[in-house]
Motif scaffolding. Structure first.
Motif, PDB file in Angstrom:
ATOM      1  N   PRO A 154      -4.718  -6.950   0.178  1.00 39.11           N
ATOM      2  CA  PRO A 154      -3.873  -5.876  -0.392  1.00 39.11           C
ATOM      3  C   PRO A 154      -4.069  -5.654  -1.884  1.00 39.11           C
ATOM      4  CG  PRO A 154      -2.596  -7.212   1.130  1.00 39.11           C
ATOM      5  CD  PRO A 154      -3.917  -7.903   0.971  1.00 39.11           C
ATOM      6  N   SER A 155      -4.407  -6.686  -2.646  1.00 35.51           N
ATOM      7  CA  SER A 155      -4.601  -6.485  -4.082  1.00 35.51           C
ATOM      8  C   SER A 155      -5.806  -5.588  -4.343  1.00 35.51           C
ATOM      9  CB  SER A 155      -4.777  -7.835  -4.793  1.00 35.51           C
ATOM     10  OG  SER A 155      -5.958  -8.484  -4.361  1.00 35.51           O
ATOM     11  N   VAL A 156      -6.883  -5.766  -3.569  1.00 34.38           N
ATOM     12  CA  VAL A 156      -8.070  -4.924  -3.711  1.00 34.38           C
ATOM     13  C   VAL A 156      -7.742  -3.484  -3.321  1.00 34.38           C
ATOM     14  CG1 VAL A 156     -10.381  -4.474  -2.807  1.00 34.38           C
ATOM     15  CG2 VAL A 156      -9.708  -6.807  -3.386  1.00 34.38           C
ATOM     16  N   SER A 157      -7.050  -3.314  -2.208  1.00 34.48           N
ATOM     17  CA  SER A 157      -6.700  -1.971  -1.739  1.00 34.48           C
ATOM     18  C   SER A 157      -5.808  -1.256  -2.743  1.00 34.48           C
ATOM     19  CB  SER A 157      -5.993  -2.061  -0.383  1.00 34.48           C
ATOM     20  OG  SER A 157      -6.813  -2.700   0.568  1.00 34.48           O
ATOM     21  N   GLY A 158      -4.866  -1.997  -3.358  1.00 32.18           N
ATOM     22  CA  GLY A 158      -3.969  -1.388  -4.334  1.00 32.18           C
ATOM     23  C   GLY A 158      -4.702  -0.889  -5.562  1.00 32.18           C
ATOM     24  N   ILE A 159      -5.590  -1.717  -6.107  1.00 31.14           N
ATOM     25  CA  ILE A 159      -6.347  -1.311  -7.292  1.00 31.14           C
ATOM     26  C   ILE A 159      -7.281  -0.157  -6.961  1.00 31.14           C
ATOM     27  CG2 ILE A 159      -8.072  -2.071  -8.971  1.00 31.14           C
ATOM     28  CD1 ILE A 159      -6.852  -4.844  -8.848  1.00 31.14           C
ATOM     29  N   GLN A 160      -7.893  -0.187  -5.774  1.00 30.37           N
ATOM     30  CA  GLN A 160      -8.782   0.896  -5.356  1.00 30.37           C
ATOM     31  C   GLN A 160      -8.027   2.224  -5.316  1.00 30.37           C
ATOM     32  OE1 GLN A 160     -10.170   0.596  -1.313  1.00 30.37           O
ATOM     33  NE2 GLN A 160     -10.681   2.752  -1.256  1.00 30.37           N
ATOM     34  N   VAL A 196       1.582   1.912 -12.799  1.00 36.38           N
ATOM     35  CA  VAL A 196       2.236   1.831 -11.489  1.00 36.38           C
ATOM     36  C   VAL A 196       1.956   0.490 -10.811  1.00 36.38           C
ATOM     37  CG1 VAL A 196       2.197   2.828  -9.155  1.00 36.38           C
ATOM     38  CG2 VAL A 196       2.320   4.311 -11.140  1.00 36.38           C
ATOM     39  N   LEU A 197       0.863  -0.181 -11.167  1.00 32.47           N
ATOM     40  CA  LEU A 197       0.577  -1.499 -10.591  1.00 32.47           C
ATOM     41  C   LEU A 197       1.713  -2.480 -10.832  1.00 32.47           C
ATOM     42  CD1 LEU A 197      -3.217  -1.981 -11.449  1.00 32.47           C
ATOM     43  CD2 LEU A 197      -2.219  -1.719  -9.177  1.00 32.47           C
ATOM     44  N   GLY A 198       2.541  -2.201 -11.841  1.00 31.74           N
ATOM     45  CA  GLY A 198       3.666  -3.077 -12.140  1.00 31.74           C
ATOM     46  C   GLY A 198       4.768  -3.046 -11.103  1.00 31.74           C
ATOM     47  N   ASP A 236       0.823  -1.212   0.000  1.00 35.33           N
ATOM     48  CA  ASP A 236       0.000   0.000   0.000  1.00 35.33           C
ATOM     49  C   ASP A 236       0.857   1.262   0.000  1.00 35.33           C
ATOM     50  OD1 ASP A 236      -2.254  -1.504  -0.044  1.00 35.33           O
ATOM     51  OD2 ASP A 236      -2.713  -1.313   2.083  1.00 35.33           O
ATOM     52  N   LEU A 237       1.860   1.292   0.875  1.00 28.91           N
ATOM     53  CA  LEU A 237       2.706   2.484   0.968  1.00 28.91           C
ATOM     54  C   LEU A 237       3.534   2.660  -0.294  1.00 28.91           C
ATOM     55  CD1 LEU A 237       3.790   4.846   2.589  1.00 28.91           C
ATOM     56  CD2 LEU A 237       5.454   3.286   3.636  1.00 28.91           C
ATOM     57  N   ARG A 238       4.125   1.575  -0.790  1.00 27.59           N
ATOM     58  CA  ARG A 238       4.957   1.667  -1.989  1.00 27.59           C
ATOM     59  C   ARG A 238       4.131   2.111  -3.192  1.00 27.59           C
ATOM     60  NH1 ARG A 238       6.868  -2.934  -1.514  1.00 27.59           N
ATOM     61  NH2 ARG A 238       5.977  -4.202  -3.181  1.00 27.59           N
ATOM     62  N   LEU A 239       2.968   1.521  -3.336  1.00 26.20           N
ATOM     63  CA  LEU A 239       2.091   1.872  -4.454  1.00 26.20           C
ATOM     64  C   LEU A 239       1.625   3.315  -4.338  1.00 26.20           C
ATOM     65  CD1 LEU A 239       0.919   0.290  -6.887  1.00 26.20           C
ATOM     66  CD2 LEU A 239      -1.139  -0.066  -5.538  1.00 26.20           C
ATOM     67  N   LEU A 240       1.285   3.749  -3.128  1.00 20.40           N
ATOM     68  CA  LEU A 240       0.816   5.115  -2.922  1.00 20.40           C
ATOM     69  C   LEU A 240       1.907   6.129  -3.254  1.00 20.40           C
ATOM     70  CD1 LEU A 240      -1.395   7.040  -1.929  1.00 20.40           C
ATOM     71  CD2 LEU A 240      -0.496   6.732   0.396  1.00 20.40           C
ATOM     72  N   LEU A 241       3.129   5.875  -2.797  1.00 22.08           N
ATOM     73  CA  LEU A 241       4.228   6.810  -3.043  1.00 22.08           C
ATOM     74  C   LEU A 241       4.517   6.950  -4.535  1.00 22.08           C
ATOM     75  CD1 LEU A 241       6.748   5.917  -0.182  1.00 22.08           C
ATOM     76  CD2 LEU A 241       5.348   7.975  -0.401  1.00 22.08           C
TER      77      LEU A 241
END
Length: 687
Positions: free
Chosen positions: A228-234, A631-633, A172-177
């Motif tokens: 976490p996969s759902v939270s990341g895509i959201q 960025v999902l990558g 979550d943090l890495r994806l958000l940043l």
């Protein structure tokens, strides 16, 4: 509604909006319960699934409280020496001290003398409480004081789960940043201002944070299990969609600032003009996501639930918080390119987008035919495409459990690390074991414990876990038991591979149900918004063409460049949902403006002016959301990487080709019939 808009954009009331937002967000963050989502993605199969029924029944078996780690020793293709065998035997004995069944850890050496394997039974609750530490402890014990060159790997249920958990650790943090950095850079480039980008980024960031809190608080009461996969895509969707809406609003606000001396009046007109398009676009995305609530797989329902709430929050911030913030900050926010009021200004542009529109108007048929050929060529990449990845193919970066599986495939039976379970009635256990032994693809059948009138049979298959051959064997077993007579016909086939097979079957069922529902919703919204029956059909066809072209191009990239043998189970459905919903966003932005201009200038000139007004902002929005999904990558999960690549390619294709060339060409070809049965251009002056 007019009163509400005046309140949002008023000189003093805009401050009240911002103050109320700050208080409300603070209270929601502090008062709403925190989400207790799963760290590990679950299968989410419906109760009708045989694999789900087996899992439920196994809960009453003594072994339900157990899991296992599988340890592999190898010299990377070289034969094991006598010293290696001695050391491995000693390490296996040490592993027995950590196991619930010490004798079970006795090592087995491969026939080719190149590898050894040990099964380490563990107490499930203790092992999964901190799966990473469990795997590390097992690895440490197994690799202690080994001869130089002898390598240890941990795989099996504990190994694979540890690798998947590690893949999502800090996700979550890495994806958000990364998402924030990408959005900030693109906003700076788009606005060409060192200040302006901060306001929409803060608004979208607050929307993302608030939506995460709201989704977490509502998930439990609605029976939704998040991972976490759902939270990341959201998060990616909220940032992408929210920034899209911000781009459209700011573009219209800048345009109105040139016409109006009072910035509050300019924002009022901007929200009144662009607001319906933003609301319709976001509403289409949210309603499309809500169709996932009808899915059989709980993971699909969780994604639809979380992302729909996220999009709704993004719309509210785009239409309430952002306008108030922009009005409060004033014109100076656009520095150094501050839009100044100009008396009698005619915003008819003769820039790039106007010239492009007139060029398309001169040769619409040629552009449509050329586009069909190009899109068809990209769609050919779907030839030979398949759906469903094996367990070893679902993670990027060649993690330890995948390396171990490759050694097992070479030196042992490919299916050794992934047992298939048959639960047979006690009175038919012998017959069920015989039927399983006679099934092609089954290497060994080992009778196990009994509970509640059923006997467990542990099957070892010859093929790789999660492969088509394994699925074929499981299907043959189920057919064999179903066709048998007597009590043996009540035997159930489960286990990790059966779960993967049922997951793929139910995913296909969800796809067959939800895709038509999404198309019906999109058609209905477009028909109401554009007051036309022709326009929605043409626009939906353009979106579908974009979807198949992006899917074909992505499949070619996956197979030839990235080494992905197939699409993951839910990727096609998710890619369709995002591409159709986001593609309709751009359709709405363009065609609502074209309809508005058609009232004054006619259909043809209206489309040219609409393209001139929205071309730049749609292109910016498309590039931004393509970059955000890419960025999902950053996460080492094949499914998320595939979704990111497909949506990135599809949005770019839709933005740069379909929305700027094909749709205008279709409007020029059909003329006023594009709006049938309404006639927005009826009162426009004829040139």
């Amino acid at each position: 509604m007019i009163a509400i808009l005046r309140f949002i954009t008023g000189r003093r009331t805009a401050w009240l909006i911002l103050a109320a937002t700050a208080v409300a967000v603070g209270l929601l963050f502090s008062l709403l319960p925190q989400d207790k989502s799963e760290d590990f993605p679950t299968s989410g199969l419906p109760s009708s699934s045989q694999a789900a029924q087996v899992d439920t029944l196994l809960a009453d078996f003594p072994s339900a409280k157990q899991t296992s780690a599988i340890v592999i020793w190898s010299r990377q293709g070289s034969n094991l020496s006598a010293a290696d065998i001695t050391a491995i035997t000693g390490r296996a004995a040490a592993l027995g001290e950590q196991s619930t069944a010490p004798r079970a850890t006795t090592p087995r050496f491969s026939d080719d003398k190149r590898a050894a394997i040990s099964v380490v039974p563990l107490e499930a609750q203790k092992a999964t409480a901190d799966i990473g530490k469990t795997a590390t402890d097992i690895r440490s014990t197994a690799s202690s004081a080994l001869p130089t060159g002898l390598t240890t790997y941990v795989t099996g249920p504990v190994g694979f789960r540890a690798d998947i958990t590690n893949a999502f650790a800090g996700a979550d943090l890495r994806l958000l940043l990364v998402t924030v950095i990408v959005v900030a850079v693109l906003l700076i480039v788009t606005y060409r201002s060192p200040v302006l980008w901060i306001v929409p980024l803060v608004a979208v960031g607050l929307a993302d944070g608030l939506s995460t809190v709201v989704v977490g608080a509502l998930a439990g009461p609605f029976g939704i299990v998040l991972d976490p996969s759902v939270s990341g895509i959201q998060s990616v969707l909220v940032f992408g969609a929210g920034t899209n809406y911000a781009l459209l609003l700011v573009a219209r606000y800048r345009e109105e600032l040139l016409r109006a001396e009072n910035r509050n009046a300019a924002m009022f007109t901007a929200v009144r003009s662009a607001g319906p398009a933003i609301a319709a676009s976001g509403g289409t995305v949210a309603l499309s996501l809500l169709t996932l609530l009808f899915a059989e797989l709980s993971g699909n329902r969780a994604l639809g639930f979380a992302c729909a709430i996220g999009v709704v929050v993004a719309i509210l911030f785009a239409l309430i918080v952002l306008p108030a913030a922009l009005v409060v900050c004033g014109r100076g926010l656009f520095w150094p390119f501050v839009p100044r009021f100009q008396t009698g200004l005619d915003l008819k542009r003769e820039g790039f987008w106007t010239r492009l529109g007139r060029g398309v108007a001169h040769r619409p048929a040629l552009i449509v035919v050329t586009s069909i050929v190009g899109i068809g060529a990209l769609s050919l990449g779907l030839l030979g495409a398949s759906v469903g990845l094996s367990q070893a193919d679902q993670l990027l970066g060649n993690p330890e459990s995948v390396q171990a599986q490759k050694i097992v495939d070479t030196s042992f039976s490919a299916g050794l690390t992934s047992q298939t379970v048959v639960l047979a009635p006690d009175v038919a256990a012998t017959e069920a074991a015989a039927l399983a032994s006679a099934t092609t693809g089954v290497e060994a059948v080992q009778p196990g414990e009994s509970a509640n009138g059923r006997t467990r049979l542990n099957l070892s298959l010859a093929s790789e876990p999660g492969s088509d051959e394994t699925f074929g064997t499981i299907a043959a077993l189920r057919t064999g038991y179903a066709d048998a007579s007597g009590a043996v016909s009540k035997s159930l086939v489960g286990g990790s591979d059966a779960t993967a097979l049922d997951n793929r079957t139910n995913a296909q069922s969800d796809q067959d149900l939800i895709i038509p529902m999404i198309l019906a919703i999109v058609f209905g919204i477009l028909a109401i918004l554009l007051r036309s029956l022709v326009a929605p059909v043409l626009l939906i066809v353009s979106v579908l063409a974009t979807f198949f072209a992006s899917l074909g191009a992505s499949n070619a990239i996956f197979q030839n460049l990235m080494g992905f043998p197939a699409f993951n189970t839910n990727v096609v459905l998710f890619a369709f949902l995002f591409l159709v919903a986001l593609g309709v966003d751009y359709n709405i932005f363009l065609t609502t403006r074209a309809r508005e201009e058609a009232h004054r200038h006619g259909t043809k000139e209206g489309m040219v002016r609409a393209l001139s007004s929205t071309g730049a902002v749609i292109t910016s929005a498309g590039i931004l959301i393509a970059a955000v999904f890419a960025v999902l990558g950053v996460l080492p999960v094949v499914a998320l990487t595939q979704i990111g690549v497909i949506v990135c390619i599809g949005v770019l294709l839709d933005t740069l080709v379909v929305r700027t060339l094909v749709v205008p060409a279709l409007v020029f070809l059909t003329g006023d019939r594009f709006w049938w049965p309404s006639r927005p251009a009826a009162r426009a002056p004829r040139s």
